[in-house]
Design a protein around this motif. Sequence first.
Motif, PDB file in Angstrom:
ATOM      1  N   ARG A 248       0.830  -1.203   0.000  1.00  0.00           N
ATOM      2  CA  ARG A 248       0.000   0.000   0.000  1.00  0.00           C
ATOM      3  C   ARG A 248       0.866   1.256   0.000  1.00  0.00           C
ATOM      4  O   ARG A 248       0.574   2.227  -0.717  1.00  0.00           O
ATOM      5  CB  ARG A 248      -0.909  -0.013   1.227  1.00  0.00           C
ATOM      6  N   LYS A 249       1.966   1.251   0.773  1.00  0.00           N
ATOM      7  CA  LYS A 249       2.866   2.407   0.813  1.00  0.00           C
ATOM      8  C   LYS A 249       3.596   2.582  -0.515  1.00  0.00           C
ATOM      9  O   LYS A 249       3.815   3.719  -0.970  1.00  0.00           O
ATOM     10  CB  LYS A 249       3.863   2.244   1.956  1.00  0.00           C
ATOM     11  N   ILE A 250       3.976   1.454  -1.116  1.00  0.00           N
ATOM     12  CA  ILE A 250       4.658   1.536  -2.408  1.00  0.00           C
ATOM     13  C   ILE A 250       3.709   2.091  -3.468  1.00  0.00           C
ATOM     14  O   ILE A 250       4.086   2.929  -4.298  1.00  0.00           O
ATOM     15  CB  ILE A 250       5.194   0.149  -2.823  1.00  0.00           C
ATOM     16  N   ALA A 251       2.447   1.629  -3.445  1.00  0.00           N
ATOM     17  CA  ALA A 251       1.468   2.090  -4.423  1.00  0.00           C
ATOM     18  C   ALA A 251       1.196   3.589  -4.279  1.00  0.00           C
ATOM     19  O   ALA A 251       0.964   4.296  -5.270  1.00  0.00           O
ATOM     20  CB  ALA A 251       0.172   1.294  -4.272  1.00  0.00           C
TER      21      ALA A 251
ATOM     22  N   LEU B 264       6.772   4.937  -0.042  1.00  0.00           N
ATOM     23  CA  LEU B 264       7.927   4.089   0.235  1.00  0.00           C
ATOM     24  C   LEU B 264       8.471   3.563  -1.078  1.00  0.00           C
ATOM     25  O   LEU B 264       7.713   3.155  -1.962  1.00  0.00           O
ATOM     26  CB  LEU B 264       7.530   2.909   1.139  1.00  0.00           C
ATOM     27  N   GLU B 265       9.794   3.593  -1.222  1.00  0.00           N
ATOM     28  CA  GLU B 265      10.422   3.025  -2.401  1.00  0.00           C
ATOM     29  C   GLU B 265      10.573   1.524  -2.236  1.00  0.00           C
ATOM     30  O   GLU B 265      10.789   1.025  -1.127  1.00  0.00           O
ATOM     31  CB  GLU B 265      11.804   3.658  -2.624  1.00  0.00           C
ATOM     32  N   ASP B 266      10.481   0.813  -3.334  1.00  0.00           N
ATOM     33  CA  ASP B 266      10.604  -0.647  -3.306  1.00  0.00           C
ATOM     34  C   ASP B 266      12.081  -1.020  -3.258  1.00  0.00           C
ATOM     35  O   ASP B 266      12.730  -1.244  -4.278  1.00  0.00           O
ATOM     36  CB  ASP B 266       9.944  -1.259  -4.542  1.00  0.00           C
ATOM     37  N   ILE B 267      12.655  -1.061  -2.036  1.00  0.00           N
ATOM     38  CA  ILE B 267      14.072  -1.341  -1.882  1.00  0.00           C
ATOM     39  C   ILE B 267      14.356  -2.818  -2.129  1.00  0.00           C
ATOM     40  O   ILE B 267      13.458  -3.655  -2.147  1.00  0.00           O
ATOM     41  CB  ILE B 267      14.562  -0.956  -0.458  1.00  0.00           C
ATOM     42  N   GLU B 268      15.618  -3.111  -2.309  1.00  0.00           N
ATOM     43  CA  GLU B 268      16.026  -4.477  -2.608  1.00  0.00           C
ATOM     44  C   GLU B 268      15.739  -5.393  -1.422  1.00  0.00           C
ATOM     45  O   GLU B 268      16.034  -5.073  -0.273  1.00  0.00           O
ATOM     46  CB  GLU B 268      17.520  -4.510  -2.935  1.00  0.00           C
TER      47      GLU B 268
END
Length: 519
Positions: A270-273, A277-281
Amino acid sequence: MSSTLPEAKCLPIPKNNTASDASQDPNCDSIITIDNPLTANASEEHDKTNTTSPDTPYSILTARKKAIIVVIISLSSFVSAFSANIYYPALKVIQNDLNITERMVYLTVTVYMIFQGLSPSFWGSLADSWGRRPVYIMTFLIYIFACIGLACTKNYVTLLILRMLQAFGSSSAIAVGAGIIGDIATPMERGGYMGLFSMGTMLGPLLGPVLGGIVSYRLGWRWIFWVLSMLVTPLWFAIVLFLPETLRALVGDGSGYANPTPLQYWRRERKIASKQLEDIEKPPRSRFLVLPNPFQSWVYLKERVVLIILLYNSLQYAGLYCVITSVTDLFSNAYGINEVQVGLCFLSNGVGASLGSYTSGRILDWRFKTIAKSLGIDEKNANSNIPEDFPIKEARMGITWIWGIAFNVAMIAYGWSLFYKIHIAVPIILNFILSFTATSTFNATNTLLIDLFPNNSAAIIGSNNLTRCLLGAGAVLTVQPGVHLMGIGWFFTAMSLFLLITRVTMAFLCFRPVSSKKV
């Protein structure tokens, strides 16, 4: 006999995913270095998080979240001990129903203990690589299916095989649970958390035999396994929904992301969408493609100090299980009681074990803080890492000799009270003392092992489980022929004297004055 142990100058808590290397210290045994290639990338990702300082928390988890985790893993460890102990009052019923010999029915106890000893070497390696959470989910699913199969079994061979599978499924709970304690608890609070965690394990002897006696007497022994499957299924759903990943190589102090719960996954997506928040490795999924090393737990046995600690703990465990597994047969013959009454006799073992776990945990925390204060160590520093010259063995093992002597005396008295058929209250009280003192010792040794190998804690506790279950299984097989050959009184006297010899051996190796050098 002195109650002190040498300083653990060669055994600081490591800050990476290896055990400390003490090969340069001529006064210390070499300590194994076990690199974990499966989590190397994740370990690098959280290197800064794992490098603690006085102002950096060991774990970002709140006390409430830690409490939830400890409750779940305590219930999981309860299942392992409960599964073994609920079975004991039904041994005679199973023997008669399947038309097998007494030795054959005792073999089902032995193979359960053997697989409980061997399996954590497999699961501990996975838990220190894949993470704690996936191992818990897999093993308890195996356990549930094994219980359903046992409830439907019609012959001895199926019973024997499925008991092995049941042990294979439940055996991860103690090793992996202890690993989780090492992940989330600072050294100064670790003894208390281990005490609470061990209470789950020790409630098995308290409730298992009582419920096992009632169920087998009223409904038949197969219902024991239906009850187990019904109890564990809700626990499995709780693990899936609420138990987060804690392996520090994957999530560091708890701020990392790996093996998420459904809620963690939903919140992150939800945060990424919403671009909050960035989608970190993430940790590499390739770690799931590497086979576990089932021999990792065996490696620790090469080290002299570790081997002495494990043997001390395992022989204590073997002595206790000789008592526990003999209760059904010896009490029935001596006092003519039925399955339900036999189950009630186990209450003293469970109460003693639970109190021993809790009180010893408090004592271990108190001793750690007292010794740290006497050496001028700041509490914040002690919470982050154990200094290299902190006498950790003294803090954990300094008073175990008191519990050991009390256990020896109670074991001798236990044997002769049954031989002379003294009032049943006497051996019941002695069982309380035996369980209390033995469990206190187990808690001390487990906490020390985690202190020495915090980043391979599941594997080192797997080593402990390996040695204690194998020795316990062998010791259980000696009870019946030993009692027939020597008599009840002399058999338990001989067992007690043998344990006393092993305590003296450990004392000569480890019990030396602690240096008063300030840190």
